[in-house]
Scaffold this motif. Sequence first.
Motif, PDB file in Angstrom:
ATOM      1  N   UNK A 147       0.970  -1.253   0.049  1.00  0.00           N
ATOM      2  CA  UNK A 147       0.065  -0.039   0.062  1.00  0.00           C
ATOM      3  C   UNK A 147       0.776   1.197  -0.118  1.00  0.00           C
ATOM      4  N   UNK A 148       0.507   2.306  -0.792  1.00  0.00           N
ATOM      5  CA  UNK A 148       1.266   3.590  -0.690  1.00  0.00           C
ATOM      6  C   UNK A 148       0.274   4.553   0.136  1.00  0.00           C
ATOM      7  N   UNK A 149       0.336   4.439   1.371  1.00  0.00           N
ATOM      8  CA  UNK A 149      -0.480   5.584   2.064  1.00  0.00           C
ATOM      9  C   UNK A 149       0.117   5.571   3.411  1.00  0.00           C
ATOM     10  N   UNK A 150       0.277   6.719   3.953  1.00  0.00           N
ATOM     11  CA  UNK A 150       0.971   7.002   5.341  1.00  0.00           C
ATOM     12  C   UNK A 150      -0.110   6.493   6.333  1.00  0.00           C
ATOM     13  N   UNK A 151      -1.322   6.840   5.975  1.00  0.00           N
ATOM     14  CA  UNK A 151      -2.423   6.201   6.986  1.00  0.00           C
ATOM     15  C   UNK A 151      -3.213   4.950   6.438  1.00  0.00           C
ATOM     16  N   UNK A 152      -2.633   4.094   6.230  1.00  0.00           N
ATOM     17  CA  UNK A 152      -3.841   2.961   5.643  1.00  0.00           C
ATOM     18  C   UNK A 152      -4.780   2.566   6.358  1.00  0.00           C
ATOM     19  N   UNK A 153      -5.794   2.237   5.921  1.00  0.00           N
ATOM     20  CA  UNK A 153      -7.094   1.890   6.777  1.00  0.00           C
ATOM     21  C   UNK A 153      -6.624   0.702   7.285  1.00  0.00           C
ATOM     22  N   UNK A 154      -7.496   0.485   8.423  1.00  0.00           N
ATOM     23  CA  UNK A 154      -7.261  -0.735   9.550  1.00  0.00           C
ATOM     24  C   UNK A 154      -7.930  -1.741   8.880  1.00  0.00           C
ATOM     25  N   UNK A 155      -7.259  -2.949   9.267  1.00  0.00           N
ATOM     26  CA  UNK A 155      -7.920  -4.385   8.778  1.00  0.00           C
ATOM     27  C   UNK A 155      -9.204  -4.389   9.668  1.00  0.00           C
ATOM     28  N   UNK A 156     -10.416  -4.414   9.001  1.00  0.00           N
ATOM     29  CA  UNK A 156     -11.694  -4.513   9.550  1.00  0.00           C
ATOM     30  C   UNK A 156     -12.194  -6.049  10.091  1.00  0.00           C
ATOM     31  N   UNK A 157     -11.862  -6.981   9.089  1.00  0.00           N
ATOM     32  CA  UNK A 157     -12.694  -8.377   9.414  1.00  0.00           C
ATOM     33  C   UNK A 157     -11.523  -9.507   9.650  1.00  0.00           C
ATOM     34  N   UNK A 158     -11.332  -9.501  10.975  1.00  0.00           N
ATOM     35  CA  UNK A 158     -10.165 -10.099  11.566  1.00  0.00           C
ATOM     36  C   UNK A 158     -10.342 -11.764  11.345  1.00  0.00           C
ATOM     37  N   UNK A 159     -11.862 -12.207  11.435  1.00  0.00           N
ATOM     38  CA  UNK A 159     -12.197 -13.657  11.169  1.00  0.00           C
ATOM     39  C   UNK A 159     -11.750 -14.200  10.157  1.00  0.00           C
ATOM     40  N   UNK A 160     -11.650 -13.359   8.771  1.00  0.00           N
ATOM     41  CA  UNK A 160     -11.379 -13.702   7.441  1.00  0.00           C
ATOM     42  C   UNK A 160      -9.776 -14.247   7.349  1.00  0.00           C
ATOM     43  N   UNK A 161      -9.480 -15.292   7.806  1.00  0.00           N
ATOM     44  CA  UNK A 161      -8.216 -16.102   7.446  1.00  0.00           C
ATOM     45  C   UNK A 161      -7.002 -15.167   7.279  1.00  0.00           C
ATOM     46  N   UNK A 162      -6.744 -14.289   8.527  1.00  0.00           N
ATOM     47  CA  UNK A 162      -5.886 -13.186   8.700  1.00  0.00           C
ATOM     48  C   UNK A 162      -4.649 -13.923   9.232  1.00  0.00           C
ATOM     49  N   UNK A 163      -4.794 -15.064   9.789  1.00  0.00           N
ATOM     50  CA  UNK A 163      -3.689 -15.566  10.725  1.00  0.00           C
ATOM     51  C   UNK A 163      -2.582 -15.703   9.614  1.00  0.00           C
ATOM     52  N   UNK A 164      -1.314 -15.746  10.463  1.00  0.00           N
ATOM     53  CA  UNK A 164       0.048 -16.037  10.010  1.00  0.00           C
ATOM     54  C   UNK A 164       0.649 -14.730   8.921  1.00  0.00           C
TER      55      UNK A 164
END
Length: 332
Positions: A315-332
């Motif tokens: 991402x090219x951004x100083x303030x990237x948006x937060x990750x919203x949906x933690x349930x979505x296979x985000x581990x590792x």
Amino acid sequence: MKLLHIENLSVEFPTHKGPVTVLDKVSLRMERGEVLGIVGESGSGKSMLALAIMGLLAPNASLKADYLSLNNQDLMKLTEEQRKLFVAQNASIIFQEPQTSMNPCFTIGRQLMETIELHGIRRPKKQKQRARELLDAVGINEPELRLKQYPHQLSGGMNQRVMIAMAIAAEPKLLIADEPTTALDVTIQSQIIELLLELNRSREMGLMLITHDFALMSESTQRVCVMYSGQIMENAPTESILENPRHPYSRALLDSIPHIGERHHMGQRLYSLKGTIPAIDHLPVGCRLGPRCPKAAKECVKPPRLEKIDQHGLVRCHFPLEKENQSEGSSQ
Ligand SMILES: Nc1ncnc2c1ncn2[C@@H]1O[C@H](COP(=O)(O)OP(=O)(O)O)[C@@H](O)[C@H]1O
Ligand SMILES: [Mg+2]
């Protein structure tokens, strides 16, 4: 294996006000057989990127790259002539308006056979047989009749199929489709996309699908590069951009298609950006999205770099948006 590998590709044009940078340090990679989407508003540099890869930029353009390889061949190490030949054998491009790329005075058969000849088949009988095969591969029936017809006798969708037939004549490993369906009716659009995806699967042909239509891209690609003002703003797997766009610009593009927003429960956060894409000779200082960005802050006068944000995305951004949906296979 890498199909396409681009590091810091920049393209400049001289203008009477001085040089303008229409592509600014674009980097991306495609694996063999991958479908990559390039998405962004009109004027963001999508076509320039396609032309730069194909070696089809206007002669006054200047191209620089730290690395540019196709099918594991470093293109920057080839002479102009060698590069043309190599690219013609390994990649093809189709454009928005099939008619403009065809000669109205020649039959479909003649144009197809000329293309086939360029790729080394000399005997007219063999050329014709190959032309029939290619028409069959792109779902055109009655090949004998079609070969005798002129472009104006075919519908827009049918002409686009013919263009695709020409584009796959050399069995390219990369097909760049630059807004291939923008000029077509909606129902025909999905048939053409279906055809491109079918060819991608059956021929292990990588597909770079360029579009300003986020909805179309979302249904057909594995990965997406979001472009704005000559730069890549976000590069991530399609699924993760749909679930969790990290760049405010990706979010705005996504939110401009309500039905996808609804499907992903983003409907209530709908907003669109103020203003329009800046003129390439009048870019804002720092982040190019700055003046339009709902998240802009004083740090944004420093140009952000395209940086890794998680395992798969940049991402090219100083303030990237937060990750919203933690349930979505985000581990590792
Ligand atoms: N010959 C040229 N000289 C200077 N600028 C150009 C030239 N051709 C295109 N541009 C500029 O390059 C930018 C990107 O254009 P393009 O790649 O066609 O955008 P897209 O395909 O995303 O709509 C635009 O701002 C356009 O004005
Ligand atoms: Mg374009």
